[in-house]
Design a protein around this motif. Structure first.
Motif, mmCIF file in Angstrom:
data_model
loop_
_atom_site.group_PDB
_atom_site.id
_atom_site.type_symbol
_atom_site.label_atom_id
_atom_site.label_comp_id
_atom_site.label_asym_id
_atom_site.label_seq_id
_atom_site.Cartn_x
_atom_site.Cartn_y
_atom_site.Cartn_z
ATOM 1 N N ILE A 33 19.468 62.956 46.117
ATOM 2 C CA ILE A 33 20.578 63.829 45.381
ATOM 3 C C ILE A 33 21.382 63.512 44.355
ATOM 4 C CG2 ILE A 33 23.015 64.707 46.158
ATOM 5 C CD1 ILE A 33 21.842 64.476 49.087
ATOM 6 N N LEU A 34 21.416 62.239 43.909
ATOM 7 C CA LEU A 34 22.184 61.702 42.811
ATOM 8 C C LEU A 34 21.377 62.191 41.534
ATOM 9 C CD1 LEU A 34 23.961 58.476 44.050
ATOM 10 C CD2 LEU A 34 25.004 60.833 43.704
ATOM 11 N N ALA A 79 18.969 69.585 45.496
ATOM 12 C CA ALA A 79 18.995 68.074 45.719
ATOM 13 C C ALA A 79 19.153 67.879 47.184
ATOM 14 C CB ALA A 79 20.270 67.609 45.035
ATOM 15 N N ALA A 114 18.623 64.005 41.297
ATOM 16 C CA ALA A 114 18.540 65.597 41.151
ATOM 17 C C ALA A 114 19.750 66.170 40.306
ATOM 18 C CB ALA A 114 18.338 66.354 42.417
ATOM 19 N N GLN A 115 21.001 65.938 40.768
ATOM 20 C CA GLN A 115 22.134 66.381 40.082
ATOM 21 C C GLN A 115 22.299 65.798 38.741
ATOM 22 O OE1 GLN A 115 25.025 65.135 43.335
ATOM 23 N NE2 GLN A 115 25.671 67.656 43.144
ATOM 24 N N ALA A 116 21.760 64.426 38.386
ATOM 25 C CA ALA A 116 21.872 64.051 37.126
ATOM 26 C C ALA A 116 20.939 64.664 35.902
ATOM 27 C CB ALA A 116 21.673 62.625 37.028
ATOM 28 N N ASP A 117 19.866 65.101 36.717
ATOM 29 C CA ASP A 117 18.766 66.159 35.985
ATOM 30 C C ASP A 117 19.151 67.403 35.747
ATOM 31 O OD1 ASP A 117 17.443 63.813 35.270
ATOM 32 O OD2 ASP A 117 16.025 63.830 36.967
ATOM 33 N N GLY A 118 20.290 68.031 36.439
ATOM 34 C CA GLY A 118 20.710 69.305 36.121
ATOM 35 C C GLY A 118 20.390 70.372 37.284
ATOM 36 N N HIS A 119 19.961 69.686 38.416
ATOM 37 C CA HIS A 119 19.636 70.719 39.618
ATOM 38 C C HIS A 119 20.663 70.904 40.396
ATOM 39 C CE1 HIS A 119 15.437 70.538 38.786
ATOM 40 N NE2 HIS A 119 15.265 68.903 38.826
ATOM 41 N N SER A 120 20.635 72.092 41.029
ATOM 42 C CA SER A 120 21.963 72.401 42.008
ATOM 43 C C SER A 120 22.003 71.466 43.121
ATOM 44 C CB SER A 120 21.784 73.749 42.472
ATOM 45 O OG SER A 120 20.588 73.860 43.253
ATOM 46 N N LEU A 121 23.246 71.690 43.998
ATOM 47 C CA LEU A 121 23.277 70.862 45.041
ATOM 48 C C LEU A 121 22.129 71.128 46.119
ATOM 49 C CD1 LEU A 121 24.633 68.479 46.612
ATOM 50 C CD2 LEU A 121 26.444 70.035 47.245
#
Length: 409
Positions: A57-58, A70, A60-67
């Motif tokens: 989750i962290l 993630a 994916a969010q760091a790479d710009g994906h939505s929650l």
């Protein structure tokens, strides 16, 4: 008691009189040959199961994906072991423990290593790596439970060992996410994924190279495509474990919803932590005061009381009271899981013990994913884990005793 593997005659010798009055402690189990090494190695090797979902989750969010994206990646990782563990467990029952353990660890290391190098920007590649990392989880839990029967002297020690193993899983799911968040915050999510890969490799290597794991050989297993699922009572028991897992998955969402409703953000993490801590305490107490009831009756009793313990959480109480009430079902979770594991082992046909544990783990993980997925749309109410626990108790009322062994000629 569980069907033993080659070199592990079924444990029918009762414990000494002193053991009958006072069941063995966790320390007494760990004093036996290689037990401490095998348990610690298996916990380290399974640490990725606790660290990887939050790390994904962290990352994916760091790479710009939505929650939402993630969360889907984390859910995919949670479901994937349900595909791989029964297959790797069956391989262990056919070929021994080292091959599936090393193979699984290699798959996990390659998959997580790829994510470390490439990140999560390319979703198809990321989904493939996440699936491979989950499906490749080495069969350490099933292998450990098969080995207990070769290493411990009697049924009382084996029951305590199962409780010890179930309690140690609470450490994985409490310490794992905390370690992942800390490393991802201080260093990076990639570093946390790398740690998960290293832990899987190191724990599996230490486990699979231990002498008991290297020399363990499965017994002859009857030719049957259904394997560990062949006994009629196994399927309803596994379905009950799906609902048991759903209570834990729904609990996480219920804790978040309650925290928002009561404007106490700390409650979202505190409720699952208290639930797990109570599980550790319940496991210790269960090992200390082992019930004399037959496993089937004990399983039904624990399941019924576990379901009833969710009822107080329906009341509109303050945040601290919610935290205290979470102790009730938490304290019964590990004892219920322990007796379920013993029952699965007793039902497993000869030569299928590791596969049977793989099915048990798969059922619980599928339930966790399903409980998490359903609890959100249903408002995150504590009625969801209550309903799941009630269905678990109803299914535990099905026949879970193994068929009588044929009389000796």
């Amino acid at each position: 008691m569980a069907h033993a593997q080659a070199g592990e005659a079924p444990r029918t010798t009762p414990a000494p009189q002193s053991s009958a009055r006072r069941p063995p402690t966790f320390r007494a189990v760990l004093r036996h040959r290689s037990c401490g090494r095998l348990l610690i190695a298996s916990v380290i090797g399974r640490l990725a199961l606790g660290t990887t979902p939050i790390t994904l989750i962290l990352a994916a969010q760091a790479d710009g994906h939505s929650l939402a994206v993630a969360g889907l990646l984390a859910a995919l990782y949670g479901i994937a072991p349900a595909l791989g563990l029964p297959l790797l467990g069956r391989m262990a029952d056919l070929r021994g423990l080292p091959l599936p353990c090393h193979l699984g660890a290699a798959l996990v290391a390659v998959a997580l290593g790829t994510l470390v190098l490439t990140g999560t920007s390319h979703l198809p590649l990321t989904a493939a790596c996440v699936t491979l990392a989950g499906a490749g989880c080495p069969p350490l839990e099933g292998g450990l439970r098969s080995l207990w029967h070769t290493l411990l002297p009697d049924d009382a020690h084996i029951r305590t060992a199962y409780s010890l193993d179930s309690s140690s899983q609470e450490i994985v799911y409490v310490a794992g996410p905390a370690a992942a968040i800390t490393i991802a915050t201080w260093l990076s999510p990639a570093a946390a994924l790398a740690l998960a890969a290293v832990a899987t490799l190191a724990g599996t290597l230490v486990f699979a190279t231990a002498r008991p794991a290297r020399t363990w050989r499965p017994t002859h297993r009857p030719r049957s495509g259904s394997g560990a699922l062949r006994p009629p009572a196994m399927r309803p028991l596994l379905m009950a474990l799906v609902f048991l897992g759903a209570t834990v998955g729904a609990l996480d969402i219920a804790a978040v919803a309650t925290a928002e409703h009561q404007h106490a953000s700390w409650l979202a993490g505190a409720v699952p932590a208290v639930f797990s801590a109570a599980g550790l305490l319940g496991g210790v107490l269960f090992a200390r005061f082992q019930p004399a009831a037959a496993p089937g009756r004990c399983l039904l009793l624990l399941g019924t009381v576990f379901a009833a313990c969710w009822l107080p959480l329906l009341a509109p109480v303050p945040a601290l009271a919610t935290l205290a009430l979470a102790v009730l079902p938490g304290a019964l979770f590990v004892p219920l899981l322990t007796v379920a594991g013993l029952t699965v082992a007793s039902l497993a046909p000869p030569g299928t013990s590791t596969e049977a544990v793989g099915w048990m783990t798969s059922a619980i993980r599928l339930g966790q994913a399903g409980g998490t997925a359903l609890a959100g749309p249903l408002g995150g109410h504590f009625a969801v884990p209550l309903l799941a626990a009630a269905l678990c108790a109803l299914l535990l009322g099905a026949r879970t005793a193994p068929a009588p062994a044929p009389a000796a000629a």
